[in-house]
Design a protein around this motif. Sequence first.
Motif, PDB file in Angstrom:
ATOM      1  N   THR A  93      53.211  55.885  45.360  1.00  0.00           N
ATOM      2  CA  THR A  93      53.128  54.895  46.429  1.00  0.00           C
ATOM      3  C   THR A  93      54.319  53.958  46.466  1.00  0.00           C
ATOM      4  O   THR A  93      54.800  53.594  47.535  1.00  0.00           O
ATOM      5  CB  THR A  93      51.833  54.061  46.252  1.00  0.00           C
ATOM      6  N   ASP A 165      49.094  55.196  52.412  1.00  0.00           N
ATOM      7  CA  ASP A 165      48.194  55.503  51.300  1.00  0.00           C
ATOM      8  C   ASP A 165      47.601  56.909  51.352  1.00  0.00           C
ATOM      9  O   ASP A 165      47.428  57.549  50.321  1.00  0.00           O
ATOM     10  CB  ASP A 165      47.051  54.482  51.245  1.00  0.00           C
ATOM     11  N   CYS A 191      47.292  52.315  43.266  1.00  0.00           N
ATOM     12  CA  CYS A 191      47.234  51.739  44.608  1.00  0.00           C
ATOM     13  C   CYS A 191      47.831  50.333  44.570  1.00  0.00           C
ATOM     14  O   CYS A 191      47.584  49.572  43.621  1.00  0.00           O
ATOM     15  CB  CYS A 191      45.802  51.668  45.116  1.00  0.00           C
ATOM     16  N   ARG A 195      50.704  47.110  50.454  1.00  0.00           N
ATOM     17  CA  ARG A 195      51.765  47.976  49.967  1.00  0.00           C
ATOM     18  C   ARG A 195      53.094  47.218  49.838  1.00  0.00           C
ATOM     19  O   ARG A 195      53.420  46.351  50.649  1.00  0.00           O
ATOM     20  CB  ARG A 195      51.945  49.176  50.914  1.00  0.00           C
ATOM     21  N   CYS A 198      57.985  50.143  49.086  1.00  0.00           N
ATOM     22  CA  CYS A 198      57.776  51.453  49.697  1.00  0.00           C
ATOM     23  C   CYS A 198      59.113  52.147  49.955  1.00  0.00           C
ATOM     24  O   CYS A 198      60.181  51.533  49.931  1.00  0.00           O
ATOM     25  CB  CYS A 198      57.009  51.311  51.009  1.00  0.00           C
ATOM     26  N   SER A 211      50.826  41.180  46.096  1.00  0.00           N
ATOM     27  CA  SER A 211      50.180  42.488  45.981  1.00  0.00           C
ATOM     28  C   SER A 211      49.338  42.574  44.713  1.00  0.00           C
ATOM     29  O   SER A 211      49.663  41.969  43.691  1.00  0.00           O
ATOM     30  CB  SER A 211      51.229  43.609  45.966  1.00  0.00           C
TER      31      SER A 211
END
Length: 261
Positions: A93, A165, A191, A195, A198, A211
């Motif tokens: 991720t 995701d 997870c 997010r 990225c 986060s």
Amino acid sequence: MKILSFNHYWRLAAAYLCYLLFAIGACLPGLYIFALALTPIDSAAKQRKVRDAIQWLCRLYVNIMQFIGLMNYTVEGTRIEGLRGHMVISNHTMLIDAIFALAFAENLCCVVKSQLCVNPFTRVPVRLAGYLANDDPHIVEKASRKLHAGENILIFPEGTRNQYDLQLDFKRGAANIAIMSGAPILPIVLCCMPRALCKGDSWWYLPEVKSRIVMQFKPVLKIEDCIDITQPRTRQYRRLTEWLRDYYLMHVKKVVGSQTN
């Protein structure tokens, strides 16, 4: 122009500090590893010492990120002490997925980008740690031999970071190694909500709120419990890849859903 909160500015500063610390931290164990290269001990002992140093550094790094307020993380599930001969796989991720895996699973042999094997700053640590290049034409056979020797192989079946995701475009590499070696599979679900880090994002792009990273160690999987191992090998590769993708879709949905309810 949108006005950012003080917390957002603080996390931007924390992100910059973490990148700086990572650069410095990569040099410090590098000195230790280069010293190991000159030490007259056998290659297996050197390899384990290098991997232990990398694990210590990664654990320190994620704790620093949490301490200075860049993110929060939780590790769920039972970690196996003395892990030997396991395929360790994870969804991919964010930029620091590998750091989390290396921090909390021991004695990992990573499948790394080939550039790291020739980069003058990383090739010695990569070689001493016994890591495998992702473009090695014999990677399946080499990984199988390592698994049979009791090493653990870390691989991200997606090959690169996903865009969202539930994208999870699994490639066959992990399934090929698992089936050829017959090794048990230790799944890690990662997870990040919201997010961050990225693919394609600049380092300074951060979500408006801090986060939370959830890392889950799932029960070990045996290949024969996932697919029909009496089928032809090529079909087994395809079916295991599909099975693992569906397995991760189910568990990622659960984690993300639990945070939004």
